[in-house]
Design a protein around this motif. Structure first.
Motif, mmCIF file in Angstrom:
data_model
loop_
_atom_site.group_PDB
_atom_site.id
_atom_site.type_symbol
_atom_site.label_atom_id
_atom_site.label_comp_id
_atom_site.label_asym_id
_atom_site.label_seq_id
_atom_site.Cartn_x
_atom_site.Cartn_y
_atom_site.Cartn_z
ATOM 1 N N LEU A 7 0.827 -1.194 0.000
ATOM 2 C CA LEU A 7 0.000 0.000 0.000
ATOM 3 C C LEU A 7 0.865 1.248 0.000
ATOM 4 C CD1 LEU A 7 -2.734 -1.120 2.507
ATOM 5 C CD2 LEU A 7 -2.976 -0.785 0.065
ATOM 6 N N THR A 50 -6.837 1.166 0.908
ATOM 7 C CA THR A 50 -6.056 2.407 0.844
ATOM 8 C C THR A 50 -6.402 3.339 2.001
ATOM 9 O OG1 THR A 50 -7.664 3.402 -0.687
ATOM 10 C CG2 THR A 50 -5.750 2.285 -1.645
ATOM 11 N N TYR A 51 -7.673 3.359 2.392
ATOM 12 C CA TYR A 51 -8.046 4.190 3.544
ATOM 13 C C TYR A 51 -7.406 3.649 4.818
ATOM 14 C CZ TYR A 51 -10.796 6.859 6.890
ATOM 15 O OH TYR A 51 -11.176 7.692 7.910
ATOM 16 N N SER A 53 -4.702 2.208 5.119
ATOM 17 C CA SER A 53 -3.268 2.522 5.126
ATOM 18 C C SER A 53 -2.982 3.911 5.672
ATOM 19 C CB SER A 53 -2.700 2.397 3.708
ATOM 20 O OG SER A 53 -3.114 3.481 2.899
ATOM 21 N N THR A 54 -3.994 4.781 5.693
ATOM 22 C CA THR A 54 -3.796 6.117 6.260
ATOM 23 C C THR A 54 -3.994 6.134 7.769
ATOM 24 O OG1 THR A 54 -6.109 6.854 6.039
ATOM 25 C CG2 THR A 54 -4.690 7.091 4.106
ATOM 26 N N PRO A 197 -7.470 7.309 -0.485
ATOM 27 C CA PRO A 197 -6.480 7.369 -1.563
ATOM 28 C C PRO A 197 -6.868 6.466 -2.737
ATOM 29 C CG PRO A 197 -5.401 7.132 0.568
ATOM 30 C CD PRO A 197 -6.863 6.907 0.803
ATOM 31 N N SER A 198 -6.460 6.839 -3.919
ATOM 32 C CA SER A 198 -6.841 6.111 -5.123
ATOM 33 C C SER A 198 -6.216 4.718 -5.166
ATOM 34 C CB SER A 198 -6.406 6.874 -6.372
ATOM 35 O OG SER A 198 -6.563 6.060 -7.524
ATOM 36 N N PRO A 199 -7.035 3.672 -5.294
ATOM 37 C CA PRO A 199 -6.474 2.325 -5.483
ATOM 38 C C PRO A 199 -5.728 2.189 -6.809
ATOM 39 C CG PRO A 199 -8.778 2.211 -4.789
ATOM 40 C CD PRO A 199 -8.504 3.631 -5.159
ATOM 41 N N ALA A 202 -2.272 3.771 -6.429
ATOM 42 C CA ALA A 202 -1.561 2.946 -5.450
ATOM 43 C C ALA A 202 -1.102 1.617 -6.041
ATOM 44 C CB ALA A 202 -2.457 2.681 -4.237
#
Length: 721
Positions: A7, A50-51, A53-54, A197-199, A202
């Protein structure tokens, strides 16, 4: 197929970000055996990763699955994950639950999470749903937006046993050991969609650029309207969250670079799906269309953008769509134009009149137009439904998409209170293309998806419902896509509604081939509908291979429209001409045999028959020819310029010529791409016609060298005889 890509580093990294050691898989499954039923890339479920991962530092990359075969192979080869999440939609509910149930049986320690809109609104119905469908298969269900709730669930599961999660996370539902449902309300909506975030950028979508799946993006989420049949019509989704223009641009260019070689090789459909509910209605959509046009120039992608355009803000929608002429069809999704029906389904804040205006302005924007109509809405009747169709074709929409009313668990209309109040009578059917059989961990999983459709309301008995379905089929076959454009031009020139023509076509005697097709359509309409959900589910799973082979469970409008074109084209062309002449004679035009208007009508009908003849062959079909007495191209051009075309003498050649009808090389390549995915069966070609505009694949027409001169100047009179 899977992808396992580390990620991206969060935009705002924090040294205090917690470490999560769980192995996490996410699956957005689709049926694959008859065709790929849900052809979208798994962008939405990858956004959970992705979310997350933040909010945390994931030791193991999240794995994403789309195809059941890939998930089955991973379970065999790699063993189970600590957590697996499944998307839960109407088109993959039983498929996801079948995998979930087997995983819980074989690997009880694995936590199974479901999320998606296929979940009731009210606590009593949610409780029944858990006991009837989810118990023993799922540990948690996320109600509402998934990204923040799933991230918090992962953080909690990393440190605590799952039995300690109850009631602690907003929107995360579960049953306790006593069978009680713990259902805290959903958490607040995401304010800024760019928080996910954009998959694509990423790298999580890279392996799904396989030529089979369609790239999917979402530029905003939510809907300001309150339609009771829609899952986004609830208060929870009223506010619209938007994505930053920079992220949208980066996503589209990333996709374009990946799609370019596939499109050039002819191994992928040249499409983009935007999942917004009202695209073009917001100022930011203008910039998105500019970026799409940029991608078209740089990458030759996308040729077609599938999206639902906005229900208000007509001028803004037209301005946005004008930047990508021909790529986006403008939608006027009225569902009904009857005021009482609209009141009952809570569409009072949608201006139906302005939706209708879209058709009148669309040609200036270089766009096609379509509208959507739902049959058997609360307050509907046969006359009201046909009246809505009449108003839409009279407004000039290119295509009407006609649907049966499906009761979605996440909509207000599906609640028991609403059903009783409006007298909805429903039956169950198997959803087209949503069935299959998969071997997983040595066991065969047979599954099929069902939807609940309304077939009777107080003013529409079942017999009227079935007759409306026949009229829907005739409209799809005779009207959509300008199948008989010359006849439509003649009718409109004489102020005759196309619906009057279709109703006359329904009442006239039909040729044997068309009679047989319509009779089978009516019979299969009855046979597809079941009273008992469990009985149908049992039958469908026992006979799943008959569904996969195309003998059962097809989309009837698509399939029978294909059969009309393929099996009853001559009957259809003859009926179209007869009905056109009949309604003209009703107003005194063309009375008596051998008139010039009759010659034009018959030539126009045969012209369209030849354009449609054998168009689903990928090998070069023979060139067809027709004696040409009228310049039909000039007639249709005059119609587009809104000129008067009532006098057929204006378009008559002084000397007859010969037309030739051919399929071009580009058309044959397009057909090969789609037929390679969908096949040549009637249901496969019917599916093709939902993805390709019919005008793009009908035979091209050219005048052969030889006789034929420009039309003679029109006389001073206006006689049509």
């Amino acid at each position: 197929m899977t992808t396992s890509v580390p990620l991206p580093t969060p935009t705002v990294a924090s040294p205090a970000q917690p470490q999560v050691t769980l192995t996490v898989w996410l699956a957005d499954l689709t049926y694959t055996q008859q065709t790929i039923s849900a052809e979208t890339m798994p962008q939405t479920i990858a956004g959970l990763a992705t979310y997350a991962s933040t909010k945390m530092d994931l030791t193991h990359p999240v794995r994403i699955f789309k195809y059941p075969e890939a998930l089955a192979a991973a379970l065999e080869e790699d063993g189970p994950p600590d957590v697996i999440g499944f998307s839960h939609y109407i088109w993959n509910s039983h498929l996801s639950l079948a995998f979930a149930e087997l995983i819980k049986q074989r690997f009880p320690a694995t936590t199974v999470v479901l999320g998606g809109p296929h979940y009731p609104l009210r606590l009593p119905e949610q409780t029944a749903f858990w006991h009837e469908r989810l118990a023993g298969k799922a540990d948690f269900y996320i109600d509402g937006e998934g990204e923040p709730a799933f991230a918090e669930l992962l953080l909690t599961l990393n440190d605590f046993d799952r039995t300690e999660v109850r009631d602690h996370i907003a929107g995360v539902h579960c049953l306790d050991g006593d069978g009680n449902l713990h259902a805290p309300p959903p958490r607040l909506r995401i304010h800024n969609l760019s928080a996910v975030p954009s998959p694509y950028t990423a790298g999580l979508m890279d392996e799904f650029f396989d030529g089979k799946l369609v790239p999917t993006v979402q530029t905003n989420r939510g809907c300001p309207f309150k339609c009771t049949f829609c899952q986004e019509g609830t208060q929870y989704f009223q506010r619209v969250a938007k994505k930053h223009a920079e992220q949208i641009r980066d996503e589209l260019h990333y996709i374009g670079r990946r799609m370019e070689p596939l499109v050039e090789a002819g191994t992928a459909r040249n499409e983009l799906l935007i999942t917004d509910s009202n695209f073009g209605m917001f100022p930011e959509d203008h910039e998105t269309c500019r970026v799409i046009a940029e991608c078209q120039q740089l990458y030759g992608w996308p040729r077609v953008v599938n999206v639902t355009t906005g229900k208000n803000q007509r001028d803004r929608v037209l301005s946005a769509v004008a930047q990508v002429p021909g790529a986006i069809s403008l939608s006027g999704a009225v569902q009904s134009l009857d005021p009482d029906v609209l009141r009952r389904i809570a569409r009072s804040n949608i201006d139906a009149g302005k939706l209708m205006e879209i058709a009148l302005a669309a040609s200036d924007a270089g766009a096609g137009t379509y509208s959507e109509v739902i049959l058997a809405l609360p307050g509907d009747s046969k006359d009201r439904h046909l009246g809505t169709l009449r108003q839409l074709v009279d407004a000039g929409f290119d295509r009407l998409n006609m649907f049966q009313l499906t009761l979605l668990p996440g909509s207000e209309m599906c609640t028991e209170t609403y059903r009783r109040e409006h007298g909805l009578v429903t039956k169950w059917r198997v959803m087209p293309r949503c069935y299959g059989s998969y071997t997983v961990l040595g066991e065969e999983l047979r599954t099929a998806e069902l939807d609940e459709v309304c077939v009777t309301v107080p003013d529409m008995p079942y017999e009227d419902y079935r007759e409306c379905r026949v009229m829907n089929l005739l409209l799809a076959s005779f009207y959509n896509g300008g199948v008989f454009a010359v006849l439509l031009a003649i009718l409109r020139a004489h102020r005759i509604s196309p619906m009057s023509w279709l109703e006359r076509a329904r009442s006239l005697a039909h040729g044997p081939a068309l009679t047989a097709v319509l009779k089978e359509f009516e019979a299969e309409t009855d046979e597809q509908l079941w009273d008992d959900r469990e009985e149908l589910l049992s039958y469908a799973t026992e006979n799943v291979h008959q569904y996969v082979d195309g003998h059962l469970g097809n989309n009837l409008l698509y399939t029978y429209r294909t059969r009309i074109i393929s099996e009853a084209l001559e009957d259809t062309s003859d009926l179209a001409a007869q009905a056109c002449l009949a309604v003209l004679r009703d107003i005194g035009v063309g009375v008596g045999g051998g008139t010039l208007i009759e010659a034009l009508v018959r030539e126009g009908a045969d012209h369209h028959r030849l354009m449609l003849s054998e168009i689903f062959r990928t090998d070069p079909p023979e060139t067809l020819r027709q004696r040409a007495r009228f310049d039909l191209d000039a007639l249709l051009t005059a119609v587009r310029r809104r000129e008067n075309v009532r006098d057929p003498r204006r378009f008559r050649y002084t000397e007859a010529g010969i037309r030739e009808f051919v399929l071009t090389g580009d058309q044959q390549r397009t057909l090969r791409t789609y037929i390679g995915q969908f096949g040549t069966t009637p249901w496969g070609v019917g599916r093709l016609l939902t993805k390709v505009r019919l005008p793009d694949i009908v035979r091209q027409v050219r005048m052969s060298p030889g006789p034929g001169t420009p039309p003679a100047p029109a006389g001073t009179g206006t006689s049509t005889t």
